[in-house]
Design an enzyme around this catalytic site. Structure first.
Site, mmCIF file in Angstrom:
data_model
loop_
_atom_site.group_PDB
_atom_site.id
_atom_site.type_symbol
_atom_site.label_atom_id
_atom_site.label_comp_id
_atom_site.label_asym_id
_atom_site.label_seq_id
_atom_site.Cartn_x
_atom_site.Cartn_y
_atom_site.Cartn_z
ATOM 1 N N SER A 185 48.869 35.553 29.531
ATOM 2 C CA SER A 185 47.593 34.946 29.937
ATOM 3 C C SER A 185 46.841 35.942 30.808
ATOM 4 O O SER A 185 47.345 37.026 31.104
ATOM 5 C CB SER A 185 47.855 33.667 30.721
ATOM 6 O OG SER A 185 48.355 34.014 31.999
ATOM 7 N N LYS A 186 45.669 35.522 31.244
ATOM 8 C CA LYS A 186 44.822 36.404 32.054
ATOM 9 C C LYS A 186 45.543 36.933 33.296
ATOM 10 O O LYS A 186 45.238 38.008 33.789
ATOM 11 C CB LYS A 186 43.556 35.663 32.477
ATOM 12 C CG LYS A 186 42.672 35.355 31.276
ATOM 13 C CD LYS A 186 41.240 35.101 31.691
ATOM 14 C CE LYS A 186 40.360 34.933 30.484
ATOM 15 N NZ LYS A 186 40.286 33.548 29.992
ATOM 16 N N ARG A 187 46.498 36.134 33.774
ATOM 17 C CA ARG A 187 47.263 36.551 34.963
ATOM 18 C C ARG A 187 47.949 37.895 34.740
ATOM 19 O O ARG A 187 48.240 38.625 35.672
ATOM 20 C CB ARG A 187 48.383 35.535 35.240
ATOM 21 C CG ARG A 187 48.003 34.405 36.118
ATOM 22 C CD ARG A 187 49.188 33.522 36.391
ATOM 23 N NE ARG A 187 49.836 33.047 35.176
ATOM 24 C CZ ARG A 187 51.090 33.270 34.859
ATOM 25 N NH1 ARG A 187 51.865 33.961 35.668
ATOM 26 N NH2 ARG A 187 51.595 32.792 33.740
ATOM 27 N N HIS A 188 48.268 38.190 33.496
ATOM 28 C CA HIS A 188 49.004 39.420 33.203
ATOM 29 C C HIS A 188 48.095 40.623 33.006
ATOM 30 O O HIS A 188 48.559 41.697 32.668
ATOM 31 C CB HIS A 188 49.871 39.228 31.951
ATOM 32 C CG HIS A 188 50.887 38.139 32.104
ATOM 33 N ND1 HIS A 188 50.727 36.890 31.549
ATOM 34 C CD2 HIS A 188 52.054 38.116 32.768
ATOM 35 C CE1 HIS A 188 51.771 36.133 31.858
ATOM 36 N NE2 HIS A 188 52.584 36.856 32.601
ATOM 37 N N GLY A 189 46.799 40.437 33.188
ATOM 38 C CA GLY A 189 45.867 41.565 33.005
ATOM 39 C C GLY A 189 44.927 41.263 31.848
ATOM 40 O O GLY A 189 44.772 40.100 31.457
#
Ligand code: GLU
Length: 475
Positions: free
Chosen positions: A251-255
């Site tokens: 997800s966006k959390r991972h970049g």
């Protein structure tokens, strides 16, 4: 049999890297089999689908080199390729099923549905079971719909186990009772994904469906629809999901998760597809750096891995660097140009630029990193680090510095040429009798303020003389 595969994105956002990987696998598989790669736009979600997202996804796919053989902008025998233009087709199939007793108009009220749902939760049975079809016969239903009543069409799920063969997961089995009678056509005449996806794959003569593992549960419903419409099933390959290093769904959390973001950051499309390809698939010769066009002879569905693929941006960066290193300098010159923000660089000749790019290409991972190297090259001030203090304290260094300073004063052009720089070195060697580490480190320290860096014989003729003068003067 001609292999026909498809990528079927919904234009509800920018192209996700997971989607790009699915597109890539379909594309390579088609190429490896001499088949066709079809693009179908699944735009039945009218609220969330936009033409802008569709255009942006198409543009990103083109950038990645994943150009379809049939589909939007190209056409083909089996069009249209936008689901929103195929609503009549789905309705026809749905009504055929109703007529055959394999689907039914569902006139349940919202309260009925709620009650059913509660009951199914309490009893652990599938919701919306077929007994609700008894609420009207086909003739009654037709009359009610003709009179203007609205009702969704539900698929009548048969009470049996379902299984299918998957190239990645082997035999996939679903025991009976896992799914209730599901809606295939909504009251507004728009089909649900599991229905129109099957109708289209059937009509588009798709032979292989390669997509993410998150669709396995959908395949259960889709197998039932294939059987009901009397169509041959395609072969399936459900590829593993992409997860972050924390083992959570990517997800966006991972970049950055969209292709667009990588593109803007200066990643190379060939590095991105190379990296994505290896997330869940492996090269038979264990190669990790390759061009997609060279996979035609080696790509096969048997080399997909069942386990989740961990997305690692550092590995992607490394691969990007490898592709830059392998790039020929003329190509480097052209392709870096949109990323070069340094005015000084942009004013130089192509020869100068090429020398600069060649000199630093081993040291960078992304094109924009060249700008940082430009800053280093143009840095006038020398930072008095411990390493530099050390070099300056050697008894040989002052003589080097004085010689270089005097020689720099004599240069009337903007740059020292390579021969002149070699003469300076020779003078230090022969006349000043300095050699080895004291010579090379001394020269580097004096001219760059650093104790390591690229080849001086290339670097110094590339550095403007006025910059060199300022550096030496400050020592
Ligand atoms: N539109 C679906 C998606 O974007 C397609 C899935 C499929 O390949 O069947 O997930």
């Amino acid at each position: 049999m001609t292999v026909r595969v498809r990528f079927a994105p919904s234009p509800t956002g920018n192209l996700h890297i997971g989607g790009a990987r699915t597109a890539l696998y379909n594309y390579i598989f088609a190429k490896s089999q001499g088949g066709k790669y079809i693009l179908r736009i699944e735009d039945t979600d009218k609220e969330r689908s936009t033409k802008e997202f569709e255009a942006s996804q198409l543009d990103d796919m083109k950038w990645l080199g994943l150009v379809h053989d049939e589909g939007p902008g190209i056409g083909g025998e089996y069009g249209p390729y936008h689901q929103i233009e195929r609503l009549d087709i789905y309705m026809k199939y749905a009504l055929d099923l109703v007529e055959q007793g394999k689907a039914f108009y569902d006139f349940c009220s919202d309260e009925d549905l709620e009650q059913m749902s509660l009951k199914s939760k309490e009893e652990g049975t599938p919701p919306y079971t077929g007994k609700w079809k008894e609420s009207s016969t086909w003739d009654e239903a037709k009359a009610r719909v003709a009179a203007g009543e609205k009702a969704p069409i539900r698929f009548l799920v048969s009470d049996k186990d379902v299984s299918f063969k998957d190239h990645v997961r082997g035999d996939v089995k679903f025991p009976k009772g896992m799914v209730g009678d599901f809606v295939i056509m909504r009251t507004n005449g728009v089909p649900t994904y599991n229905f129109c996806n099957v109708i289209d794959d059937h009509l588009h003569k798709i032979t292989h469906v390669i997509r993410g593992e998150d669709h396995v549960n959908n395949t259960l419903r889709q197998v039932l629809v294939y059987e009901a419409i009397g169509a041959d099933m395609p072969e399936f390959a459900h590829v593993s999901l992409l997860i972050g290093e924390d083992r959570q769904k990517l997800s966006k959390r991972h970049g950055a998760t969209s292709v667009k973001q990588y593109r803007e950051q200066g990643y190379l499309p060939e590095a991105l597809v190379n990296y994505l390809c290896l997330l869940g698939w492996s090269h038979p010769d264990e190669k990790d750096i390759f061009k997609i066009e060279n996979l035609k002879d080696v790509f096969s569905l048997s080399r997909f891995s069942k386990s989740h693929a961990i997305y690692d941006i550092e590995k992607l960066k490394w691969m990007n660097g490898q592709h830059i290193k392998a790039m020929d300098v003329d190509e480097l010159l052209t392709r870096t140009s949109p990323f070069m923000t340094n005015d000084f660089y942009n004013q130089q000749t192509d020869d100068w630029k090429k020398t600069f790019l060649e000199l630093y290409k081993e040291k960078i991972t992304l094109f924009p990193d060249f700008n940082e190297k430009m800053d280093e090259l143009l840095n006038e001030s020398v930072e008095m680090t411990e390493d530099l203090k050390d070099i300056l304290s050697w008894e040989t260094t002052p003589a080097i510095r004085d010689h270089i300073k005097a020689e720099l004063e004599k240069v009337s052009s903007d740059y020292v040429d390579t021969d002149a720089f070699s003469e300076w070195m020779n003078f230090c060697k022969k006349e000043l009798k300095i050699k080895g580490k004291p010579l090379f480190m001394g020269l580097r320290g004096v001219l760059t303020g650093q104790n390591h860096g690229p080849d001086l014989k290339v670097l110094i003729p590339l550095t403007p003389v006025n910059i060199l003068k300022k550096r030496v003067a400050s020592l």
